[in-house]
Write an enzyme that holds these catalytic residues in place. Structure first.
Site, short mmCIF file in Angstrom:
data_model
loop_
_atom_site.label_atom_id
_atom_site.label_comp_id
_atom_site.label_asym_id
_atom_site.label_seq_id
_atom_site.Cartn_x
_atom_site.Cartn_y
_atom_site.Cartn_z
N GLN A 101 0.88 -1.18 0.00
CA GLN A 101 0.00 0.00 0.00
C GLN A 101 0.91 1.22 0.00
OE1 GLN A 101 -3.50 -0.51 2.81
NE2 GLN A 101 -2.28 -2.30 3.35
N HIS A 134 9.11 -3.30 -2.33
CA HIS A 134 8.10 -3.50 -3.37
C HIS A 134 8.16 -2.40 -4.42
CE1 HIS A 134 4.56 -4.78 -5.37
NE2 HIS A 134 3.93 -3.67 -5.09
N LYS A 196 -0.85 -8.50 -16.73
CA LYS A 196 -1.70 -9.00 -15.63
C LYS A 196 -2.73 -7.95 -15.25
CE LYS A 196 -0.17 -8.70 -11.15
NZ LYS A 196 0.64 -9.03 -9.96
N ARG A 198 -5.43 -6.92 -12.10
CA ARG A 198 -5.69 -7.25 -10.70
C ARG A 198 -7.12 -6.84 -10.38
NH1 ARG A 198 -3.11 -9.16 -6.58
NH2 ARG A 198 -0.99 -9.26 -7.30
N GLY A 229 -1.32 -16.32 -6.96
CA GLY A 229 -2.13 -16.14 -8.17
C GLY A 229 -1.31 -15.62 -9.34
N THR A 230 -0.52 -14.58 -9.10
CA THR A 230 0.27 -13.97 -10.17
C THR A 230 1.18 -15.00 -10.82
OG1 THR A 230 0.26 -11.88 -8.98
CG2 THR A 230 1.98 -12.15 -10.66
C1 R5P Z 1 2.80 -7.18 -7.35
O1 R5P Z 1 2.97 -6.09 -7.85
C2 R5P Z 1 3.91 -7.99 -6.76
O2 R5P Z 1 5.12 -7.77 -7.42
C3 R5P Z 1 3.57 -9.46 -6.77
O3 R5P Z 1 3.43 -9.87 -8.13
C4 R5P Z 1 2.30 -9.72 -6.01
O4 R5P Z 1 2.36 -9.15 -4.74
C5 R5P Z 1 2.05 -11.22 -5.90
O5 R5P Z 1 0.83 -11.41 -5.25
P1 R5P Z 1 0.04 -12.78 -5.41
O6 R5P Z 1 1.01 -13.89 -5.15
O7 R5P Z 1 -1.04 -12.69 -4.35
O8 R5P Z 1 -0.53 -12.81 -6.78
#
Ligand code: R5P
Length: 314
Positions: A101, A134, A196, A198, A229-230
């Site tokens: 965030q 991040h 991707k 979201r 998921g990603t």
């Molecule tokens: C997103 O911008 C991050 O770099 C990761 O891709 C994300 O936090 C992965 O989240 P999840 O495993 O829940 O898809």
């Protein structure tokens, strides 16, 4: 390193021990437990007046404690060291929680990355040593020096085992394209991006692929895996487009919710993750951990001696 004092919170004692071993210096004594009502209780067990203190604590959730507990432990230890007249306090935060965030992209949402930066600064840290934030811009939320290490030297070593003509580095979303391209450029390998979308903080969908992956070995590199998921969706898309194999290298293994199960059921042939966060029990066999202890240890050594750390950014 007589006046370098290393302390560890409870979040990741194994990593702290690895860093201490690299530096040939002990982890210093402290009491770190809970009062009967759950409040954090800290007591530093050694004289720290005039010492250069480093507190190692990833602000992640673990099998034993929540993100909030581990963050509060860090803040409380820093407060104790400050009040005990430490000369300098560096927070060593291998995984900086609450970082996602980091911008106000919808109305009435918090900037938790900035909030945590404020908390750490007000608690009294002089420096922050962290890994793969991040968003690099989070460094600007601090008005003190921040060193943001990258796992690139470790991941490049892994990737060096592949023939670059057969290899494609894949960014799992547009946000990670720049860092992934830096790997592809160094390795002279192919490069691709997954587009991707979201739907909410924890639900993502891989849509289209930019780049060629047919009959190649793919390596997806990302900073965080949370719900999985990603990664799982991106890997599926790559196999559907003819990839010979799909592997991943991720800095921070949050592994929330059903992430382990999703990976166990996925098309990945290997999933590499660093140890910035301790693995929870039940890790599927395809996950392999590589340690950041030496990298962080060297950064601490260089910080202590006022040496440049830019050699660590290959
Ligand atoms: C997103 O911008 C991050 O770099 C990761 O891709 C994300 O936090 C992965 O989240 P999840 O495993 O829940 O898809």
């Amino acid at each position: 390193m007589l006046d370098l004092f290393l302390f560890s919170g409870n979040a990741h004692p194994e990593l702290a021990s690895g860093i201490a071993a690299y530096l040939h210096t002990p982890l210093r004594k402290r009491v770190l437990d809970r009062f009967a009502d759950g409040e954090v209780r800290v007591e530093i067990g050694e004289n720290v007046r005039g010492r250069d203190c480093f507190v190692i604590q990833p602000t992640c959730g673990t099998a034993e404690a929540t993100v909030n507990d581990n963050l509060m432990e860090l803040l409380t230890m820093v407060d104790a060291l400050r009040r005990a007249s430490a000369r300098r306090v560096t927070a060593v935060v291998p995984y900086f929680g609450y970082a996602r965030q980091d911008r106000k992209d919808t109305p009435r949402v918090p900037l938790t990355a900035k909030l945590v930066a404020n908390l750490l600064t007000r608690a009294g840290i002089d420096r922050l040593l962290t890994m793969d934030l991040h968003a690099g811009q989070i460094q600007g939320y601090f008005d003190i020096p921040v060193d943001n290490l990258l796992p690139r030297p470790l991941f490049l070593r892994e990737l060096g085992n592949f023939d670059s003509k057969e290899l494609v580095i894949v960014a799992p979303d547009a946000g990670s394209a720049k860092i992934n391209r830096s790997y592809a450029d160094r390795l002279r390998s192919g490069f691709a991006i997954v587009d991707k979308s979201r739907h909410s903080t924890d639900v993502s969908k891989a849509l289209t692929l930019i780049g060629k992956v047919k009959d190649r070995h793919c390596f997806i590199i990302d900073d965080i895996i949370s719900t999985g998921g990603t990664m799982v969706n991106a890997a599926r898309l790559l196999v559907d487009r003819g990839a010979k194999s799909v592997r991943a290298a991720v800095t921070h293994g949050v592994f929330a919710g059903r992430a382990y199960q999703k990976l166990a059921d996925s098309v990945f042939s290997e999933f590499i993750v660093t140890d910035t966060i301790p693995l929870r029990p039940g890790t599927p066999g395809i996950i392999r951990t590589i340690s950041v202890a030496k990298l962080i240890g060297e950064a601490i050594r260089r910080t202590h001696y006022d040496l440049s750390i830019s050699v660590l950014f290959i």
